[in-house]
Design an enzyme around this catalytic site. Sequence first.
Site, PDB file in Angstrom:
ATOM      1  N   GLY A  48      36.941  50.397  23.850  1.00 17.25           N
ATOM      2  CA  GLY A  48      36.620  50.554  22.476  1.00 17.25           C
ATOM      3  C   GLY A  48      37.921  49.834  21.587  1.00 17.25           C
TER       4      GLY A  48
ATOM      5  N   GLY B   6      35.927  43.340  24.469  1.00 16.66           N
ATOM      6  CA  GLY B   6      36.882  44.461  24.255  1.00 16.66           C
ATOM      7  C   GLY B   6      37.170  44.908  22.988  1.00 16.66           C
ATOM      8  N   GLY B   7      36.484  46.024  22.525  1.00 20.68           N
ATOM      9  CA  GLY B   7      36.737  46.569  21.290  1.00 20.68           C
ATOM     10  C   GLY B   7      35.938  45.983  20.033  1.00 20.68           C
TER      11      GLY B   7
ATOM     12  N   CYS C 128      35.509  46.412  38.310  1.00 17.63           N
ATOM     13  CA  CYS C 128      35.328  47.924  37.913  1.00 17.63           C
ATOM     14  C   CYS C 128      36.353  48.883  38.469  1.00 17.63           C
ATOM     15  CB  CYS C 128      33.933  48.277  38.561  1.00 17.63           C
ATOM     16  SG  CYS C 128      33.740  49.872  38.034  1.00 17.63           S
TER      17      CYS C 128
ATOM     18  N   ASN D   7      30.745  41.399  38.823  1.00 14.45           N
ATOM     19  CA  ASN D   7      31.813  42.609  38.467  1.00 14.45           C
ATOM     20  C   ASN D   7      32.847  42.523  39.607  1.00 14.45           C
ATOM     21  OD1 ASN D   7      33.101  44.485  37.495  1.00 14.45           O
ATOM     22  ND2 ASN D   7      31.533  45.838  37.253  1.00 14.45           N
TER      23      ASN D   7
END
Lengths: 273, 273, 312, 312
Positions: D227, D253-254, D140, D137
């Site tokens: 979302g 992503g969503g 972040c 990651n």
Amino acid sequence: MPITIPHINIMQNPPIQADLHVVAVETLPKGHVLLRLTSPEGSLPDIRPGQFVEVRVEGSPRTFLRRPISVNFVDRDHNELWLLVHIVGDGTRTLGRLKEGSKLDCIFPLGQGFWMPMDKALPQEKRILLVGGGVGTAPLLYYGHELRKAGAEVAFLLGGRTKDDILQRNLFEHYGEVHLTTEDGSAGVRGFVTHHPALKDKWTRIATCGPKPMMWAVAHEALKRGIECELSLENLMACGLGACLCCVEKTRRGNLCVCKEGPVFNAKELIID
Amino acid sequence: MPITIPHINIMQNPPIQADLHVVAVETLPKGHVLLRLTSPEGSLPDIRPGQFVEVRVEGSPRTFLRRPISVNFVDRDHNELWLLVHIVGDGTRTLGRLKEGSKLDCIFPLGQGFWMPMDKALPQEKRILLVGGGVGTAPLLYYGHELRKAGAEVAFLLGGRTKDDILQRNLFEHYGEVHLTTEDGSAGVRGFVTHHPALKDKWTRIATCGPKPMMWAVAHEALKRGIECELSLENLMACGLGACLCCVEKTRRGNLCVCKEGPVFNAKELIID
Amino acid sequence: MANINVKIGGLDLQNPVMTASGTFGYGLEYANLMDIRRLGGIIVKGTTLTPREGNDYPRMAETASGMLNCVGLQNKGADYFCKHIYPELDAFFHFEKRDIEPQPAIIVNVSGSSPEDYAACASRIDTLPGIPAIELNISCPNVHDGGMAFGTNAKAAASVVSSVRAAYHKTLIVKLSPNVTDITEIARAAEAEGADAVSLINTLMGTSIDIERRRFRLSIGTGGLSGPSVKPVALRMVYQTARAVNIPVIGLGGICCTEDAIEFLMAGAQAIQIGTANFVDPKVSEKIADGINDWLDAHHIADISDIVGSVE
Amino acid sequence: MANINVKIGGLDLQNPVMTASGTFGYGLEYANLMDIRRLGGIIVKGTTLTPREGNDYPRMAETASGMLNCVGLQNKGADYFCKHIYPELDAFFHFEKRDIEPQPAIIVNVSGSSPEDYAACASRIDTLPGIPAIELNISCPNVHDGGMAFGTNAKAAASVVSSVRAAYHKTLIVKLSPNVTDITEIARAAEAEGADAVSLINTLMGTSIDIERRRFRLSIGTGGLSGPSVKPVALRMVYQTARAVNIPVIGLGGICCTEDAIEFLMAGAQAIQIGTANFVDPKVSEKIADGINDWLDAHHIADISDIVGSVE
């Protein structure tokens, strides 16, 4: 007083925004509903055949924008505006779930409608064919009514996948002869509207609304035979007012807005391949 | 068989996801509704007082996430789960508009509930006060019912802005004495729950749910007097399952999830300033 | 009545609500549906030195709480604007009465494909007495030559702003792209070259695919995302930028209601623009102008400047 | 039944659907609500070398079609994971049976504050036989030290990936930040340093303001947006990245439904992750795994690889 400005605002009957009330929601075959709306605050404004309504749809994050829906009919006796909706997605599904008495935020009338004779003394030879496919038949009902009122001789050529896909047939019959085609042969001539002999009759004018390939074929036929022909397009649009330039159609005059310069275009203006 | 894993999944009555049916939507004063839900597929699972439900709310782009709502009551005779909803935003408004017969996608029961006596032979000296403010009174109804069933002596201290803000008073009265406070003095003692003399009575345990300042004040009083005290928190949350770590409360054991390690915490665990 | 006048460079706006370029045409398209005279400003659609046909249809796709567009600066060019559109705007607003009756500032959004091109267009607009400002679009994601290329690199941004600043003598607003690692760097470059204000955000570059046809929903593949979906990103960038520059920040990106507008003001915007929301509710900008006033009154705040940048 | 197996580096996934880090806990939290054994992969929550308390409450705010979070990597550290969580995962999945019965790949998302820190954490995880991959990651947005700082600069990204690559011997996925001008540049840097795959997008940095309190809704001011609202941006970046690198791209992503997942596959993702949608419907990842198979069958497509990158 309506504001009309030649280079920008070409609408002759400018739009209003109003909360119309739902008088009835009639379920029609094959996932269609007829919304009968009324204006509680007085008479509906002047609405021309071929014009459309931008309807606000709330109830889903996927229905952010308004939905453009053509005027199916204007019943002046009952002050009703009819919208014929094909339920295909979240937005139209929400419209189909409206109940009698609910309100619908509408901007209308929008766009340039179909050709209308300038006065009622229409020469007898004006024979007009209105060709529709699927839910594209919707605006032709009101157009047929208005042409008939103006003294024209009107006929309809309506196509659908099956008999059930041809909506409001009984209403069309009030205004002129109705010719049908179905892909499965369950009513009228089997095949597409372009296969129907009525298309080859002597018409002084043809107007068409429906799937683009159908309209293009009808226009091609009309242009070939020198018949005036108008098409009603339904490009994806956002604002409905000619502001965002999303819904353009390539024409001989450049990219024009279907929402403002259309939705009805003369076949000669369009680039029909 | 439910899956329970010590370091991760501490729920003793693990949650299910089910479409509950709306039996009734009762309108209560001051923008509250009582949703009475049932499970059409059999008995509701084991639900403990203080546990909550994550309710899916559809109908607005602003209500993307589920809404956590505490269990107001479980009516085993009628297989009903009650949710008391305060209509404050788009999500709760949509819930308030539900109709009898509609479905609600629920994940429940969630979280750790209130303390319950281990067996029914409860020593007579167990006197328990349940202190609620506003819609925070909701979980205390079911808790009162369960405690009473277990043989405890229960009393309620309920606070509201006015008399009308105190909901379900008649139902609370089934399970114990009900003391009231209102800010305007329209019922019970004028002021906040902390002003009511009943709070100073001899209690062996206090449980509280409502606005944080109220709960903190109640907990402060209880801790001072050495009374066991539990608080039900309502931090903003997303998953409801302890997965996203959004709803944490700072405790003496570090940041804990209100949705999983809570919503009920012992006052001794919390950092009450 | 709170004081909601705001000053942006040489502009004196009757209220902080403007309509965003490309979402409100030339303003007159909305004149039948609302009182456009009551707006703080109208940013008319993107204008280039020479006419442009824009991109092919389809140019839009609806998305969750938003939309994508790839219009691509279709417009009839600066000359046409000066000769035909400007007189119609003048006939409607009577620019000569600007000092005696309130009217919105009519601002032209200017695009180009080179610093010279931008400057030439800006200097044409400079000649129009009724246009007190331009908004320099260095952030259009939908054209190949120019546009966003100038807005995603501080040096390139500086060269366009510098070139236009030399050619344009009224209020110069620079519209910034959010498709960057650090928007404050571009904002500072614009400020250093003499911009009077920055406006942000333009659209976020995105796409959408019609899986049945295995084709992009937009003719050029990608487009610009706007609407409530981008609001959190816009608000963050406005906050960052307002703390990084000393010129006014004009905030936009998904504003749909009074509360959204107040959020942008508190984040540090001195004025705001309404974009995609105009398509959903044509009256929204007028409602928000009224709403800001009502909100301030309800909170006993006498002047809008008291809330600008007030978030903690 | 179409073939929906996919290979990502050394991973052989039974289907392309994984759950995104931070949205699915350690997977077991969802075990009562769905059959987690049927997933392609589970990316367990962000793990750092030493325990972290994360940011203060409030850590989330709902937005139009999405949410912001600023959890800030709360976790009990790599040792705790190895000693306590890993055995519970093993007890549930029986990692030793991995070759004979289908099970999801359990992937640990690794974070840190310096290249050495990342590498030390990765090398702890490297010792766990049941963990075939890590997701690094570098994106972040919610921690001050490290995180996104490494993901918004190609050189910094390269240094972390290089350091971890030397310490970690299994499949290395690098999770990219969308808060950059050119995500393909970061992706190419990760590829050059030996990443086996990239996953994108992490969250878009955004904010939200409580106007009544004049305060940010998130404790640290900003947070990461996720979302459906971010889907168009994510899809565009996946498309760009898949054309820029030769290693597999994992798209997220969503994604909320099968059609969304197919869009990402057509844009060039070989696998996908479900994030925020898990909060709305805990069964959604399983539904999408089934849905992809059904969609391929309905379209007479024998192998998922036939649609990967197929958009025109």
